[in-house]
Motif scaffolding. Structure first.
Motif, mmCIF file in Angstrom:
data_model
loop_
_atom_site.group_PDB
_atom_site.id
_atom_site.type_symbol
_atom_site.label_atom_id
_atom_site.label_comp_id
_atom_site.label_asym_id
_atom_site.label_seq_id
_atom_site.Cartn_x
_atom_site.Cartn_y
_atom_site.Cartn_z
ATOM 1 N N GLU A 274 0.849 -1.196 0.000
ATOM 2 C CA GLU A 274 0.000 0.000 0.000
ATOM 3 C C GLU A 274 0.880 1.241 0.000
ATOM 4 N N ILE A 275 0.664 2.105 -0.984
ATOM 5 C CA ILE A 275 1.491 3.308 -1.057
ATOM 6 C C ILE A 275 1.290 4.166 0.186
ATOM 7 N N SER A 276 0.063 4.201 0.672
ATOM 8 C CA SER A 276 -0.235 5.083 1.811
ATOM 9 C C SER A 276 0.448 4.627 3.095
ATOM 10 N N GLU A 277 0.959 3.392 3.102
ATOM 11 C CA GLU A 277 1.685 2.922 4.284
ATOM 12 C C GLU A 277 3.084 3.543 4.371
ATOM 13 N N TYR A 278 3.526 4.097 3.249
ATOM 14 C CA TYR A 278 4.875 4.632 3.223
ATOM 15 C C TYR A 278 4.850 6.154 3.232
ATOM 16 N N GLY A 279 5.991 6.747 3.107
ATOM 17 C CA GLY A 279 6.109 8.212 3.111
ATOM 18 C C GLY A 279 7.348 8.591 3.890
ATOM 19 N N GLY A 280 8.107 9.514 3.317
ATOM 20 C CA GLY A 280 9.291 9.990 4.019
ATOM 21 C C GLY A 280 10.464 9.030 4.020
ATOM 22 N N LEU A 281 10.433 8.023 3.135
ATOM 23 C CA LEU A 281 11.522 7.033 3.170
ATOM 24 C C LEU A 281 12.872 7.640 2.790
ATOM 25 N N SER A 282 12.866 8.782 2.101
ATOM 26 C CA SER A 282 14.135 9.434 1.757
ATOM 27 C C SER A 282 14.985 9.667 2.982
ATOM 28 N N LYS A 283 14.319 9.942 4.070
ATOM 29 C CA LYS A 283 15.039 10.260 5.300
ATOM 30 C C LYS A 283 15.701 9.011 5.889
ATOM 31 N N VAL A 284 14.970 7.919 5.891
ATOM 32 C CA VAL A 284 15.510 6.716 6.534
ATOM 33 C C VAL A 284 16.321 5.846 5.583
ATOM 34 N N MET A 285 16.029 5.918 4.289
ATOM 35 C CA MET A 285 16.742 5.067 3.337
ATOM 36 C C MET A 285 17.302 5.918 2.190
ATOM 37 N N PRO A 286 18.295 6.742 2.471
ATOM 38 C CA PRO A 286 18.750 7.677 1.423
ATOM 39 C C PRO A 286 19.315 7.007 0.172
ATOM 40 N N VAL A 287 20.050 5.921 0.345
ATOM 41 C CA VAL A 287 20.625 5.271 -0.836
ATOM 42 C C VAL A 287 19.516 4.668 -1.691
ATOM 43 N N TYR A 288 18.591 4.037 -1.000
ATOM 44 C CA TYR A 288 17.428 3.464 -1.681
ATOM 45 C C TYR A 288 16.695 4.556 -2.452
ATOM 46 N N ALA A 289 16.498 5.710 -1.791
ATOM 47 C CA ALA A 289 15.766 6.811 -2.426
ATOM 48 C C ALA A 289 16.504 7.324 -3.649
ATOM 49 N N ALA A 290 17.839 7.362 -3.560
ATOM 50 C CA ALA A 290 18.607 7.855 -4.704
ATOM 51 C C ALA A 290 18.469 6.905 -5.888
ATOM 52 N N ILE A 291 18.548 5.599 -5.620
ATOM 53 C CA ILE A 291 18.419 4.638 -6.718
ATOM 54 C C ILE A 291 17.018 4.684 -7.301
ATOM 55 N N PHE A 292 16.039 4.794 -6.422
ATOM 56 C CA PHE A 292 14.661 4.892 -6.882
ATOM 57 C C PHE A 292 14.499 6.127 -7.774
ATOM 58 N N LEU A 293 15.130 7.208 -7.395
ATOM 59 C CA LEU A 293 15.027 8.437 -8.190
ATOM 60 C C LEU A 293 15.622 8.227 -9.583
ATOM 61 N N ILE A 294 16.802 7.607 -9.618
ATOM 62 C CA ILE A 294 17.448 7.396 -10.913
ATOM 63 C C ILE A 294 16.573 6.504 -11.793
ATOM 64 N N MET A 295 16.013 5.453 -11.182
ATOM 65 C CA MET A 295 15.208 4.539 -11.982
ATOM 66 C C MET A 295 13.884 5.177 -12.393
ATOM 67 N N THR A 296 13.356 6.045 -11.553
ATOM 68 C CA THR A 296 12.168 6.795 -11.937
ATOM 69 C C THR A 296 12.473 7.653 -13.149
ATOM 70 N N MET A 297 13.617 8.312 -13.098
ATOM 71 C CA MET A 297 13.986 9.190 -14.208
ATOM 72 C C MET A 297 14.259 8.377 -15.466
ATOM 73 N N SER A 298 14.844 7.203 -15.283
ATOM 74 C CA SER A 298 15.070 6.333 -16.427
ATOM 75 C C SER A 298 13.737 5.917 -17.034
ATOM 76 N N SER A 299 12.787 5.624 -16.166
ATOM 77 C CA SER A 299 11.484 5.175 -16.640
ATOM 78 C C SER A 299 10.723 6.280 -17.367
ATOM 79 N N ILE A 300 10.880 7.519 -16.921
ATOM 80 C CA ILE A 300 10.147 8.587 -17.594
ATOM 81 C C ILE A 300 10.968 9.256 -18.692
#
Lengths: 654, 537
Positions: free
Chosen positions: B361-387
């Motif tokens: 559930e997306i609503s279960e999450y939020g603010g993960l950038s703070k706790v998982m910065p490396v994860y957030a960075a990779i997610f960002l790159i892959m988001t940008m790759s996807s778009i």
């Protein structure tokens, strides 16, 4: 050498992005500023070399590699420095360096990893911006174009824990993507029409053609490109993201959302001046949109209470001026205004940042006052910036704005000139409204409840557009620390001197090779020029006088005006309700249709309904057929007997 | 050397046999063996990148042996540029999928890895087979392990999803088999030879009426796999309920079976029908692009959102393909690889938080950038790759597709480009809801960032995303002859027109034709002045 200009900030980005969590703030700041400074130095050296070349061959080309080659489509990764790009790289690296330095002080309360993250984004932005201006074809430009958009998204949402900040970042990105939609189609059409995406080759192919009389292919190409420009440079109808972008840290607003990125659309038109010159229909659209945007944003700026939002609308308005210039074919004047605007608008944003910094995050003009005493450096530099943007003679803005208005009138656009003049008046009023409200008078005691809470502008409800940095409310106000003061003072000097670059038409002559063979015919009517100049000086001084009367001498008069025109005021404070209209007419319908019609009705009910229906039909049918399989020997014997009778009967029937 | 493809093909299967011999209690040994085998499978395939000669014969590393002589079926393998790249994608994603399962799978570990490895061989076989019956065999072989992967190791609604996946695909394959048999007998009527040799079929020139029917039959089989609207509804369910590795393989490789099928069989064997069906394919693709994106926008389940984004992206791949011109087809193939990289990574990313929190559930999450910065960075790159942000891989494919489609018909391109806006909308909305904001859910406060093993699953994908984004030339070069091979069959006018109206060369044309393949690929229709014209339908 050209490659090093964008590569150095990129290197800074890589260092801070990889090791930023492990190095000190001082190191992170030094890496970022050092990369920018080195890039600036190389940019200056390159421009000096460029200027030493013969005017006809003023271009330095550096080809890196073939980027995409498929079929007949080829895009080289090539950088090209010509006079137009030279102006831009000096602005980007020069002002960029100052803003990096300013940021080292402004962001000092961030934790080390956040600090490094900030500087890595800022460096990455500079790299992409330099790529944008140095790219020799549409695709390399598009790399920069999208890259700066990404950095803008990341920096607007830098304090991502705040909902308003992450919303603003997302809005900026998506609105820009709408512009990109047009831009990409424009590039594709240009490729189909000219068989290349190289700026120079397109210009060379277009030059011998005669301008399109009606609305032909080139008009469509340029109009699509202009759609991209309206997104990036915040023009009607896509300007809505820029005011919200003020959620980002103030130095970001100064660098990205005032001095550099938002001028990319203007630059793009300048880069393709030859192409646009062949599409008079598009040029008219550009001029009208620019003028309308300038006026609309100017009126909104009059009544906003958030200091950064006033400046944001002011930026939108000034960008409108630049498009007006491009639209009437005064390319050099437009780029010149881009150049001077970069100085004084960056200065004004940084000055507002110094105010916000001193007041512990306060952005509401109604809660400021009397800052002249406590913040002398900020005051004086901000004043210089305001004078410059208002168009007072002797300061940078005067030269460029006057040039645009003159060119507009001289090219026979009297109506646009009138609106432009009115906007100039508005500019002086709203800028000096800030000066008088923030730096003069007395600071009201805390806390002040707004006089009319129901009129509180919606934007203010979300809190103030700063992050956790500035939550404390200091009793003692301190002026800008040295790093910030340095940037303010240098930019203030620039805001005075930048205008003199155009004396004797030097700026225009320097840029000429970039716009050739489009030569703007010399208008020799000195008398007309002087008259028009006098009129625009009158507008600037008149605006300052009006602001002085309402916001310095007699604030009651301002309140009375506000009451008398309450409807207009509310309309302006709510920014003509454009955000609400977009939300109601576009965003919500898409959401509702996606969720209820497409997903829950078509996908789940119709398609899956059919799929599951087939499954259920099979199950249902087997449920019936299953009953034949009773397991009772007598029933089987009976059916066997029936079968025998039927078969025999079939054959024995006569 | 002559058995090279077989070695790549059977390495995973051999590993599966080894695993059979290991005691199922010994889970760590099983994990190690599976990882080593999968990695070995990748290592073995890497020389393919270097040994494949882009200027060489159409099909290389050919292996031929009798298989069922009585019906003319052969064990016939060979690869061109298209299958080379897809094979490398498969072995890489297979390795990543196996590695990503280390801690995620704790039950019936042995069977799990055996199924994954068998699946791997099935997919590789499908990409290598040049015998239609052999292709069909591998095509069906893939189905079974995937069914079990979803049905046994999946989440809540796994049985429904597994059966839906199985039946949907099976219906398509049965009809496809009819199409294969129709060609088989028609070819016999023409030549008196019974064979399933695809390369012979490609030269045959079947009757237009037969092509029409066979195209429809293949269409059903392949379109379900892609999946094209309106045959896509198995995908969100299968993805949502599959274990992470299953989703990764499904998105990165299995969906490519459909597009590969169109490119390898439908287009070259049935060129006339391909042309006749362009309107239908284009309309379904455009609907898919817009529809998939809009439905993705409305999703509240992280994985389901990524699944619908796949529908949209694969529709773009189909649209590029049915522009039926060189640039469009090249873009379509590049975008298949890109989709495998970015969507594969996006599923890995969901899997990581799912493993920690057991909810999508997306609503279960939020603010993960703070706790998982490396994860957030990779997610960002892959988001940008996807778009499709330039400098990352997605842009290259997207732009080439748009270019090809634009030349074919400007209106199609306008619709296709709307994906630029919508893609950004749903991905950034997802990113905002999961990564930005304050950490409000206390369960998210102590989430661990990526460990080394998890980071290792992303590292190759990050490298590829940047590599293809900045220097795609090695990939494009490997595709040239495959694309040319398809285009000569399906759109010979691109070669012919080029010859007849080749104008006095302008400087940029000369530059373009210094590329040896340009003569064949560079032909967009042009007028008397040598100005390119958009192709009129």
């Amino acid at each position: 050498m050209l490659l090093a200009i964008p590569l150095l900030p990129l290197l800074g980005f890589l260092i801070n992005a990889s090791f930023g969590r492990r190095i000190s703030k001082a190191a992170a700041g030094a890496v970022a500023c050092g990369a920018m400074l080195a890039s600036f130095a190389i940019a200056v050296a390159s421009v000096v070399r460029l200027a030493s070349l013969e005017p006809d061959s003023r271009a330095i080309v550096s080809r890196a590699f073939t980027w995409i080659s498929s079929g007949d489509f080829t895009a080289d990764f090539t950088l090209r420095l010509d006079p137009l790009a030279a102006v831009m790289i000096l602005v980007v690296t020069g002002i960029g360096t100052l803003i990096h330095v300013y940021s080292t002080a402004y962001m000092h309360e961030e934790t080390a990893p956040e600090y490094a993250r900030y500087f890595s984004y800022l460096n990455l932005f500079a790299a992409f911006m330099l790529l944008l201006v140095l790219g020799s074809n549409f695709l390399v430009m598009f790399v920069g174009w999208e890259g700066v958009g990404l950095c803008s998204y990341l920096l607007i949402g830098f304090w991502f824990e705040k909902r308003s900040a992450s919303d603003a970042g997302k809005k900026a990105f998506i609105v820009n993507r709408i512009g990109d939609f047009g831009f990409v189609l424009g590039v594709l059409l240009a490729f189909v029409r000219f068989g290349t995406i190289d700026f120079q080759q397109i210009a060379r192919a277009a030059a011998p053609m005669s301008p399109e009389a009606g609305f032909g292919t080139i008009s469509i190409i340029t109009l699509l490109l202009f759609v991209g420009a309206t997104g990036k440079s915040a023009q009607i109808p896509l300007y809505v993201w820029l005011p919200d972008a003020m959620e980002g840290p103030t130095p970001v607003s100064a660098l990205i959302h005032a001095a550099t990125m938002v001028t990319a659309g203007v630059y793009m038109i300048g880069r393709n001046a030859v192409l646009f010159a062949h599409a008079p229909a598009t040029l008219t659209v550009v001029a009208v949109i620019g003028t309308a945007t300038a006026l609309m944003a100017g009126t909104i700026a009059l009544v906003q209470n958030d200091i950064k939002r006033v400046l944001a609308y002011s930026t939108v308005s000034q960008l409108g001026y630049m498009f007006l210039a491009m639209g009437v074919g005064a390319y050099a004047a437009g780029i010149f205004h881009l150049f001077t605007h970069a100085f004084f608008k960056a200065l004004l944003f940084l000055g507002s940042g110094a105010v916000i910094h001193a007041l512990g995050g306060e952005q509401d003009l109604r809660r400021m006052g009397g800052l002249k005493r406590d913040l002398p450096i900020t005051y004086w530099t901000f004043l210089i910036g305001s004078i410059a943007i208002a168009g007072v003679p002797g300061f940078a803005g005067f030269f460029s704005k006057d040039e645009i208005l003159f060119r507009t009138f001289a090219s026979g656009h009297a109506a646009l000139w009138t609106v432009g003049l009115l906007t100039a008046l508005l500019t002086a009023i709203y800028m000096f409204r800030i000066v008088f409200l923030a730096f003069f008078g007395e600071r009201p005691p805390e806390p002040v409840a707004p006089a009319h809470p129901e009129e509180e502008e919606p934007a203010a409800k979300g809190g103030h557009a700063t992050g956790p940095t500035h939550l404390a409310h200091p009793t003692h106000l301190h002026d800008a620390p040295p790093a910030m003061a340095l940037a303010l003072i240098v930019l203030a000097i620039g805001s005075v001197l930048a205008g003199y670059a155009s004396l004797g038409g030097r700026f225009e002559r320097f840029l000429e090779p970039s716009f050739a063979p489009e030569r703007v015919e010399e208008v020799a009517d000195r008398g007309l020029e002087l008259t028009l100049t006098a009129v625009s000086i009158a507008a600037a001084l008149g605006g300052i006088a009006i602001a002085a009367y309402f916001f310095l001498k007699n604030r009651r008069a301002a309140d009375r005006m506000a009451e008398r025109f309450a409807g207009v005021r509310r309309l302006l404070q709510n920014k003509y309700y454009v955000d609400e209209i977009y939300n109601g007419a576009i965003v919500q319908p898409i959401r509702i249709v996606s969720e209820n019609a497409l997903w829950k009705a078509i996908d789940v009910r119709v398609i899956d309904g059919a799929v599951n229906g087939v499954g259920e039909a099979v199950t249902g049918a087997s449920d019936i057929l299953r009953r034949l399989q009773t397991g009772s020997v007598r029933a089987y014997a009976a059916s066997l007997f029936l079968g025998v009778v039927l078969i025999l009967g079939y054959y024995l029937w006569p | 050397m002559s058995y090279y493809l077989s070695i790549i093909l059977f390495t995973p299967l051999a590993g599966a046999f080894v695993l059979l011999l290991v005691n199922k209690e010994n889970e760590n040994a099983i994990r190690w063996i599976a990882n080593v085998v999968a990695f070995l499978g990748f290592v073995v395939s890497v020389p393919l990148w270097f040994w494949f000669d882009p200027r060489g014969a159409d099909f290389q590393f050919v292996e031929r042996a009798a298989w069922i002589p009585s019906v003319g079926a052969e064990y016939f393998l060979g690869v061109d540029g298209l299958s080379t790249l897809l094979i490398l994608l498969t072995t890489l994603m297979g390795t990543i999928a196996v590695l990503s399962s280390w801690t995620a799978i704790t039950e019936r570990v042995k069977e799990y890895y055996i199924f994954l490895l068998v699946l791997q061989t099935g997919m590789l076989g499908a990409f290598m087979s040049l015998d239609f019956l052999l292709f069909f065999l591998f095509w069906e072989v893939m189905l079974v392990p995937m069914y079990f992967l979803i049905g046994i190791w999946g989440s809540a609604n796994r049985l429904y999803s597994a059966i839906k996946f199985f039946l949907y695909t099976l219906v398509g394959s049965v009809v496809m088999l009819l199409g294969i048999l129709a060609l088989y007998f028609a070819y016999h009527v023409q030549t008196g030879v019974y064979t399933f040799d695809v390369t012979q079929y490609q030269k045959a020139g079947f009757d237009a009426g037969l092509q029409w029917w066979v195209f429809l039959a293949f269409f059903l089989g392949f379109a379900i796999k892609v999946p094209m609207f309106p045959f896509h509804t198995w995908l969100p369910d299968a993805h949502t309920d599959a274990p992470t590795a299953g989703s990764v393989i499904l998105a990165a490789v299995l969906l490519k079976m459909g597009t590969y099928g169109f490119l390898r069989f439908s287009l070259p064997i049935l060129p006339d029908a391909s042309h006749r069906f362009v309107p239908m394919m284009v309309v379904l693709s455009i609907i898919g692009i817009v529809y998939g994106a809009l439905v993705a926008l409305a999703q509240k389940d992280w994985k389901r959102l990524v699944a619908y984004s796949s529908v949209s992206h694969m529709a773009l791949v189909m649209l590029g393909m049915f522009a039926l011109n060189p640039v469009g087809i090249t873009g379509s193939i590049v975008q298949q690889l890109n989709h495998g990289i970015s969507t594969g990574a996006l599923f890995l990313l969901v899997g990581i938080v799912y493993e920690r929190r057991h909810t999508r559930e997306i609503s279960e999450y939020g603010g993960l950038s703070k706790v998982m910065p490396v994860y957030a960075a990779i997610f960002l790159i892959m988001t940008m790759s996807s778009i499709g942000l330039p400098t990352l891989n997605g842009f290259i494919g997207e732009f080439l597709i748009l270019q090809g489609v634009f030349v074919a018909d400007k209106r199609w391109a306008a619709f296709a480009a709307s994906g630029i806006v919508l893609g950004a909308a749903y991905m950034l909305y997802l990113y905002q809801r999961t990564m930005f904001g304050k950490v409000e859910n206390p369960k998210n406060e102590r989430l661990l960032d990526l460990d080394n093993r998890e980071f290792a699953t992303f590292a190759p994908l990050l490298v590829l995303a940047v590599w293809i984004g900045i220097y795609p030339a090695p990939f494009l070069r490997r595709l040239e002859s495959s694309v040319q091979h398809i285009v000569v069959r399906v759109s010979p006018q691109y070669a012919a027109k080029y010859a007849e109206c080749n104008p006095t060369p302008t400087p940029d044309r000369v530059a373009a034709s210094s590329n040896p393949a340009a003569k064949f690929l560079a032909a967009i229709p042009c007028d008397a002045n040598g100005n390119p014209l958009p192709e009129k339908r």
